[in-house]
Motif scaffolding. Structure first.
Motif, PDB file in Angstrom:
ATOM      1  N   SER A 279       9.298   7.797  19.238  1.00 13.90           N
ATOM      2  CA  SER A 279      10.341   6.745  19.528  1.00 13.90           C
ATOM      3  C   SER A 279      10.520   6.858  20.862  1.00 13.90           C
ATOM      4  O   SER A 279      10.547   8.002  21.486  1.00 13.90           O
ATOM      5  CB  SER A 279      11.694   7.375  18.966  1.00 13.90           C
TER       6      SER A 279
ATOM      7  N   ASP B  28      11.970  -3.668  21.047  1.00 19.78           N
ATOM      8  CA  ASP B  28      11.820  -3.577  19.401  1.00 19.78           C
ATOM      9  C   ASP B  28      10.142  -3.982  19.035  1.00 19.78           C
ATOM     10  O   ASP B  28       9.897  -5.101  19.121  1.00 19.78           O
ATOM     11  CB  ASP B  28      12.698  -4.151  18.793  1.00 19.78           C
TER      12      ASP B  28
ATOM     13  N   VAL C 174      12.775  -9.032  19.981  1.00 19.06           N
ATOM     14  CA  VAL C 174      11.954  -8.470  19.034  1.00 19.06           C
ATOM     15  C   VAL C 174      10.381  -8.781  19.285  1.00 19.06           C
ATOM     16  O   VAL C 174      10.173 -10.184  19.761  1.00 19.06           O
ATOM     17  CB  VAL C 174      12.113  -8.551  17.492  1.00 19.06           C
TER      18      VAL C 174
END
Length: 272
Positions: A17, A155, A200
């Motif tokens: 992450s 994302d 995204v």
């Protein structure tokens, strides 16, 4: 950016992450002794964190006054890192044609002011930021200004990550998207309105090779971006971009760039 790492791409990491200025690794369960796993994780995290000292999309410039930058107050509902999570801050509205910033820097509309010299202004109220900038004496030494692109964390779904060979490719895809956003903001004007954020990343591919006689790599990306034409209305565009990075200087050049509206007449704007 959430990366599902394949075996051998990042040691002992099931997921990576990545946020601007922060890295966390979630370890796999393996038969490797714990102390070996810890050493590998720490080495991997340190290597990645070294690239993220300022955060993805951040950069610093030095300028003397007049700066040639028109600033505006950030939206108080902005929850990205650069927005301060509680309002405040300032962003670039436009650059003065022929001014110092337009000529000498990579600043574009939409960039967020993070630091003025050693002062963190990312959450400061707009009037205080303007007072600080007005008080600068750049006759002796230029002002050191740190900026962010205001995009925060991008994302990248797992199905997109699976198309990539390594974590290095994922970093490169992130960089190509950010460079494409900068080109749209630089060239966009009133053609599509303001690019507010990247929703995204929906497709990505990276390959190494020889491009125009120089070794490097090419990244092709597709992503949804939200634009605003003012008055509170916004819409989504499907953006496609190709970026080439040559080994000699490491700079990413966007060689093709287009955006197609998902609503209305399906207008497509060719930037490059």
């Amino acid at each position: 950016l959430l990366l599902g790492c394949h075996q051998g791409s990042v040691a002992d990491a099931a997921f990576l992450s990545i946020r601007p200025g922060a890295v966390s690794l979630v370890p796999k369960t393996t038969n490797v002794p714990n102390h070996h796993r810890r050493r590998r994780r720490h080495a991997t995290a340190a290597a990645i964190a070294s690239r993220l000292r300022m955060g993805l999309g951040d950069f610093t410039v030095e300028l003397q006054k007049p700066l040639g930058i028109v600033l505006q107050e950030r939206n108080h509902d902005d929850t990205s890192r650069e927005g301060g999570r509680g309002g405040g801050g300032a962003r670039v509205r436009e650059l003065v044609e022929g001014g110092a910033a337009a000529i000498r820097t990579d600043i574009v509309p939409g960039d967020v002011l993070l630091h003025v010299n050693e002062n963190d202004v990312s959450t400061l109220d707009f009037d205080s930021i303007m007072d600080l900038l007005t008080s600068l004496d750049t006759a002796v030494s230029p002002a050191r200004l740190a900026w962010g692109d205001g995009l925060g964390m991008l994302d990248m779904p797992k199905n997109v990550v699976k198309q990539l060979k390594s974590t290095e490719d994922a970093f490169y895809v992130d960089a190509v998207v950010r460079r494409a956003v900068r080109e749209i903001r630089r060239r966009g004007g009133n053609r599509l309105g303001d690019l507010l954020r990247v929703e995204v990343i929906i497709g990505a591919g990276v390959r190494k090779g020889n491009f125009d006689g120089e070794d490097g790599r090419k990244g092709q990306v597709r992503f949804f971006a939200i634009f605003s034409t003012g008055g509170g209305s916004s819409y989504s565009c499907n953006v496609q971009a190709t970026g080439v990075q040559r080994e000699e200087d490491g700079h990413i050049e966007i060689v093709s760039l287009s955006a197609a509206k998902d609503e209305g007449l399906g207008q497509t704007v060719e930037f490059i």
